[in-house]
Write a protein that holds these residues in place. Structure first.
Motif, PDB file in Angstrom:
ATOM      1  N   VAL A   1       1.103  10.736  11.361  1.00  0.00           N
ATOM      2  CA  VAL A   1       0.317   9.836  10.378  1.00  0.00           C
ATOM      3  C   VAL A   1       0.076  10.406   8.922  1.00  0.00           C
ATOM      4  CG1 VAL A   1      -2.109   9.032   9.601  1.00  0.00           C
ATOM      5  CG2 VAL A   1      -1.353   9.231  12.296  1.00  0.00           C
ATOM      6  N   LEU A   2       0.417   9.678   8.020  1.00  0.00           N
ATOM      7  CA  LEU A   2       0.515  10.030   6.551  1.00  0.00           C
ATOM      8  C   LEU A   2      -0.791   9.112   5.840  1.00  0.00           C
ATOM      9  CD1 LEU A   2       1.102  11.951   4.023  1.00  0.00           C
ATOM     10  CD2 LEU A   2       2.842  10.185   3.749  1.00  0.00           C
ATOM     11  N   LEU A   3      -1.853   9.787   5.555  1.00  0.00           N
ATOM     12  CA  LEU A   3      -2.987   9.269   4.994  1.00  0.00           C
ATOM     13  C   LEU A   3      -3.389   9.633   3.549  1.00  0.00           C
ATOM     14  CD1 LEU A   3      -5.274   6.970   5.200  1.00  0.00           C
ATOM     15  CD2 LEU A   3      -6.607   8.529   6.455  1.00  0.00           C
ATOM     16  N   ARG A   4      -3.083   9.064   2.374  1.00  0.00           N
ATOM     17  CA  ARG A   4      -3.143   9.616   1.173  1.00  0.00           C
ATOM     18  C   ARG A   4      -3.826   8.681   0.173  1.00  0.00           C
ATOM     19  NH1 ARG A   4       1.242   8.265  -2.168  1.00  0.00           N
ATOM     20  NH2 ARG A   4       2.679   6.771  -1.226  1.00  0.00           N
ATOM     21  N   GLU A   5      -4.385   9.488  -0.886  1.00  0.00           N
ATOM     22  CA  GLU A   5      -4.756   8.385  -1.934  1.00  0.00           C
ATOM     23  C   GLU A   5      -3.777   7.856  -2.756  1.00  0.00           C
ATOM     24  OE1 GLU A   5      -7.974  10.250  -4.289  1.00  0.00           O
ATOM     25  OE2 GLU A   5      -7.738  12.075  -2.824  1.00  0.00           O
ATOM     26  N   SER A   6      -3.807   6.551  -3.279  1.00  0.00           N
ATOM     27  CA  SER A   6      -3.131   5.914  -4.369  1.00  0.00           C
ATOM     28  C   SER A   6      -3.598   6.645  -5.790  1.00  0.00           C
ATOM     29  CB  SER A   6      -3.276   4.498  -4.328  1.00  0.00           C
ATOM     30  OG  SER A   6      -2.574   4.085  -5.724  1.00  0.00           O
ATOM     31  N   GLY A   7      -2.211   6.851  -6.355  1.00  0.00           N
ATOM     32  CA  GLY A   7      -2.632   7.674  -7.866  1.00  0.00           C
ATOM     33  C   GLY A   7      -2.936   6.637  -8.777  1.00  0.00           C
ATOM     34  N   THR A   8      -2.736   5.466  -8.449  1.00  0.00           N
ATOM     35  CA  THR A   8      -3.064   4.395  -9.625  1.00  0.00           C
ATOM     36  C   THR A   8      -3.908   3.297  -9.200  1.00  0.00           C
ATOM     37  OG1 THR A   8      -1.188   3.147  -8.889  1.00  0.00           O
ATOM     38  CG2 THR A   8      -0.746   4.831 -10.633  1.00  0.00           C
ATOM     39  N   GLU A   9      -4.327   3.144  -7.988  1.00  0.00           N
ATOM     40  CA  GLU A   9      -5.310   2.106  -7.398  1.00  0.00           C
ATOM     41  C   GLU A   9      -6.455   2.505  -6.827  1.00  0.00           C
ATOM     42  OE1 GLU A   9      -2.684  -1.823  -6.858  1.00  0.00           O
ATOM     43  OE2 GLU A   9      -1.750  -0.094  -5.763  1.00  0.00           O
ATOM     44  N   ASN A  10      -7.222   1.679  -6.502  1.00  0.00           N
ATOM     45  CA  ASN A  10      -8.407   1.991  -5.710  1.00  0.00           C
ATOM     46  C   ASN A  10      -8.196   1.597  -4.201  1.00  0.00           C
ATOM     47  OD1 ASN A  10     -10.431   3.167  -7.386  1.00  0.00           O
ATOM     48  ND2 ASN A  10     -11.336   1.079  -7.694  1.00  0.00           N
ATOM     49  N   LYS A  11      -6.968   2.544  -3.659  1.00  0.00           N
ATOM     50  CA  LYS A  11      -6.523   2.094  -2.351  1.00  0.00           C
ATOM     51  C   LYS A  11      -6.092   3.481  -1.947  1.00  0.00           C
ATOM     52  CE  LYS A  11      -4.220  -2.196  -3.315  1.00  0.00           C
ATOM     53  NZ  LYS A  11      -3.091  -3.021  -3.689  1.00  0.00           N
ATOM     54  N   VAL A  12      -6.266   3.456  -0.462  1.00  0.00           N
ATOM     55  CA  VAL A  12      -5.342   4.695   0.308  1.00  0.00           C
ATOM     56  C   VAL A  12      -4.413   4.217   1.158  1.00  0.00           C
ATOM     57  CG1 VAL A  12      -7.364   5.884   0.586  1.00  0.00           C
ATOM     58  CG2 VAL A  12      -7.094   4.423   2.281  1.00  0.00           C
ATOM     59  N   ARG A  13      -3.218   5.036   0.947  1.00  0.00           N
ATOM     60  CA  ARG A  13      -2.183   4.358   1.749  1.00  0.00           C
ATOM     61  C   ARG A  13      -1.762   5.214   3.202  1.00  0.00           C
ATOM     62  NH1 ARG A  13      -0.288   1.650  -2.450  1.00  0.00           N
ATOM     63  NH2 ARG A  13      -0.590   2.641  -4.681  1.00  0.00           N
ATOM     64  N   LEU A  14      -1.496   4.107   4.078  1.00  0.00           N
ATOM     65  CA  LEU A  14      -1.425   4.790   5.436  1.00  0.00           C
ATOM     66  C   LEU A  14      -0.053   4.514   5.979  1.00  0.00           C
ATOM     67  CD1 LEU A  14      -2.871   5.826   8.122  1.00  0.00           C
ATOM     68  CD2 LEU A  14      -3.501   3.247   8.435  1.00  0.00           C
TER      69      LEU A  14
END
Length: 321
Positions: A170-183
């Motif tokens: 699993v890779l769960l990280r913050e988006s650098g540009t949007e109010n999203k997290v990327r999974l």
């Protein structure tokens, strides 16, 4: 492109991004992504090391190691790949999106050059043979809208990930540009990916909106559901592609493709579906089913009722039946 290939009896084509630094290989019935192309290139050039990103499936990494190729992992992005290649003096690196660096051929990534090299390889070798031992294990990527991206570091999220660390990458990280997290998830079985993905999304939605619940593991909340503040969920609640307003309580119920406004009490064992709209201060009681209906402010459907394809006015009290 695949339709064009089939109609013109062409075996392969290449697709590039806008500036031509990413490339994928397109067959008549299948698409071959970056890590597969890196595997083909490495089989031809026989490098001892490659650089891949954290966005690589378990199967792709194992494919290289099975060939006694050392895999170096870095963060997503061609700049990170380039940096690690240069630091360790390696020639080949890339990511599944199609960024591929062949630094003994060119000092930067170039999709056009990589496609020409692949054409030469495919003129000499059969594609299926080149990928015969490539392990194409399932993986999935999804973006989840959140209010607070740092929620991914919450102990409950980290504990959940640790439970699956031996069976699912699993890779769960913050988006650098949007109010999203990327999974990103990768595992041997699709069913395991689906189970963990649903759990992670549910945990994120509950924590991000400060939901009060009796047992988070009984909940199912999908990525398309929006939840307001001061929401309470009791027991097994399923929220799918729906909107839940502030100060609402839902008890052991299904809400699917519908909206619940503010100060509502739903359940237990209610089923609200098919673009239903529940307005403010509404009570939907036990064993009530609402389908494709609008229930206006201050109305009550207390128990054992079915309302389908209707509009219910303000302050209406629907009895049993």
């Amino acid at each position: 492109m695949q339709e064009y290939l089939r109609n013109n009896h062409l075996k392969y084509g290449f697709a590039f991004d806008g500036d031509g630094d990413r490339v994928i290989l397109v067959g008549q019935n299948k698409i071959y992504y970056g890590n597969q192309l890196i595997y083909i290139l490495n089989k031809f050039f026989k490098y001892k090391d490659v650089v891949l990103t954290k966005h690589s499936s378990l199967g792709s990494i194992k494919s290289f190691t099975n060939q006694n190729v050392k895999v170096h992992i870095t963060d997503v992005g061609d700049s990170h790949i380039n940096e690690l290649c240069r630091k360790k003096r390696l020639h080949l690196g890339g990511e599944d999106s199609g960024h591929i660096l062949l630094l003994d051929k060119l000092i930067t990534g170039d999709g056009l050059l990589n496609s020409l090299i692949l054409i030469n390889i495919l003129n000499e070798y059969d594609l299926d043979d080149l990928l015969s031992d490539y392990l194409d294990t399932p993986s999935e990527s999804i973006n989840i809208i959140v209010k607070n991206k740092e929620i991914i570091y919450h102990p409950l999220i980290q504990n959940l990930l640790s439970l699956y660390k031996d069976s699912c990458y699993v890779l769960l990280r913050e988006s650098g540009t949007e109010n999203k997290v990327r999974l990103f998830l990768s595992a041997e079985y699709h069913s395991l990916i689906k189970t963990l993905k649903n759990k992670i999304i549910t945990y994120l939605k509950v924590l991000d909106s400060n939901v009060v619940c009796t047992d988070i593991n009984l909940l199912e909340i999908d990525e398309n559901t929006n939840i307001g503040q001061n929401v309470t969920l009791i027991g097994a609640v399923h929220l799918i592609n729906s909107s839940i307003g502030n100060n609402t309580l839902i008890n052991n119920s299904y809400i699917i493709d519908s909206s619940i406004n503010e100060y509502c009490i739903i359940g237990p064992y209610a089923h609200i579906r098919n673009q239903s709209k529940i307005n403010n201060h509404v009570r939907i009681g036990n064993f009530v089913e609402i389908k494709k209906s609008s229930i206006n402010n201050l109305s009550k459907v207390s128990h054992l009722s079915y309302l389908g394809d209707c509009e219910c006015g303000k302050a209406v009290n629907v009895g049993c039946g």
